[in-house]
Design an enzyme around this catalytic site. Sequence first.
Site, PDB file in Angstrom:
ATOM      1  N   LYS A 209      43.042  80.533  13.905  1.00  0.00           N
ATOM      2  CA  LYS A 209      43.280  82.050  12.939  1.00  0.00           C
ATOM      3  C   LYS A 209      44.444  83.354  13.201  1.00  0.00           C
ATOM      4  O   LYS A 209      45.136  83.129  14.215  1.00  0.00           O
ATOM      5  CB  LYS A 209      41.824  82.801  13.489  1.00  0.00           C
ATOM      6  CG  LYS A 209      41.258  82.881  14.918  1.00  0.00           C
ATOM      7  CD  LYS A 209      42.195  84.211  15.430  1.00  0.00           C
ATOM      8  CE  LYS A 209      42.525  85.322  14.944  1.00  0.00           C
ATOM      9  NZ  LYS A 209      43.551  86.293  15.841  1.00  0.00           N
ATOM     10  N   TYR A 294      38.735  89.532  13.835  1.00  0.00           N
ATOM     11  CA  TYR A 294      37.485  89.710  14.899  1.00  0.00           C
ATOM     12  C   TYR A 294      36.268  90.856  13.802  1.00  0.00           C
ATOM     13  O   TYR A 294      35.789  90.013  13.704  1.00  0.00           O
ATOM     14  CB  TYR A 294      37.937  90.333  15.747  1.00  0.00           C
ATOM     15  CG  TYR A 294      38.055  88.477  16.705  1.00  0.00           C
ATOM     16  CD1 TYR A 294      38.296  87.577  16.647  1.00  0.00           C
ATOM     17  CD2 TYR A 294      39.958  88.817  17.240  1.00  0.00           C
ATOM     18  CE1 TYR A 294      38.605  86.152  17.405  1.00  0.00           C
ATOM     19  CE2 TYR A 294      40.815  87.404  17.456  1.00  0.00           C
ATOM     20  CZ  TYR A 294      39.954  86.229  18.183  1.00  0.00           C
ATOM     21  OH  TYR A 294      40.652  85.464  18.493  1.00  0.00           O
TER      22      TYR A 294
END
Length: 466
Positions: A209, A294
């Site tokens: 990511k 996150y």
Amino acid sequence: MNTYFDPEKSRNAPFTMSRKGFLQTAGIMAVGAAGGLAAACESKGQNPSYPVATTSNYTSEGGQQVPSSPAFSPPAKVPGDFDKPIVLEEWKSDADRKPAPTPNPLPSDQRIGYAVVGLGHLSLEEILPALAACKKSKIAALVSGNPEKLKHVAQQYGVKPESCYSYETYDKLKDNPEVQVIYIVLPNSMHAEYTIRGAQAGKHILCEKPMANSAAECQAMIDACKKANRQLMIAYRIQYEPFNLYIREKIQASEFGKPKFIDAYNCQSSANPQHWRHIKALAGGGALPDIGLYCLNTTRFILGEEPTEVYATVYSDPENPLFKEVEEFCSWQMKFPSGVIANCATHYHVHESRKYRVMAERGWYDLDNAYAYTGQKLMTSRADGEMVRQENVSIMPKNQFGAEMDYFSECIIEDRPAYSTGEEGLQDQRIMEAIYQSARERRPIKLALIEKKDAFRGPRSFNQKA
């Protein structure tokens, strides 16, 4: 008085003995019998509760004698399948935490082979060590643009020279049958190209990511993998980490009633303006896509919902050369259909701090080091009559990178779709683009209403409980 028979006198001649006398006599007999048994066991070097002798002597070839014990293997249940653990005899009571099952790695020839692309910090410090200790995954190939580093790492991890590739020879992975998965660990701007090329080479893709630098790139990656009939999973390790799984489960079960407000932040300090993370063309942004993601993804994950609106602000110190191209700080709010408000923030130039708190109607969950690789600390709070009961929840930790790789390997072995899909990564990218738009235009940005729970995730085909 009771009547007994004295074998010394006559089989049929009765004699009388008081109850006290009988008990005294029986006690002497029992002690004598036990003493005799103990003496017999001692002479044979064994304990009556152990199935073999507990003491013996070993004599070396030179005549030296040392005390020893005969070898004995305790009972164990050995399963017929390698994916089930060996069950050993119990020895601890339930007063202590139950130990984890014994490790149950698959034989090497049954594990899924991974080609790790990019040998930077994350690969060398986390992914390769975790992969070497995986149960269902193994290192099969390496890709790097640095021949010297490539050779060195290959020797460390036992990768054959013919399984080492440059970026120019990357496409030759299609001819390596030992590789089933390509793990993309490159600057964000390279994710789309190497995912597409990897899918065209016939390999499944695990991509770090953020998924890419734009929603258009994300969609191209999804399309390429679907066309090649290959799986695409985004490496959201938090979605396979025990503490975050625990909080999600408790929220979904409404343990403390409905969640109402979430406060989340992920911050760290950077120092090298020449690193790719500080070059917008390579990173796509600064703190938000690297570590702020996150807060965004984990909040969506634990709620199982999608935000309907974002409102954001971005700031960079104009005097700091680190932030000439990317943002230093980003703060944003998200509104969810259930009424939950999430307040999120990320910073690239403060001391490391990674935490979130979920405040519900009747209690809260507070997870420190929430987004870190290790060191999660969970506290909960609720009312209990006249008291406030705060509890520290301890969960057996797992290597987060190993857990997500072994999970993806299970999906491939069992031919089932992965959980953190390419569509999941695309949704995060869309939301981040809305966050940047909100900061630029200084207004809230509406998002599409998505009522379906876990709308962009695959079926939950693994154990949610820690």
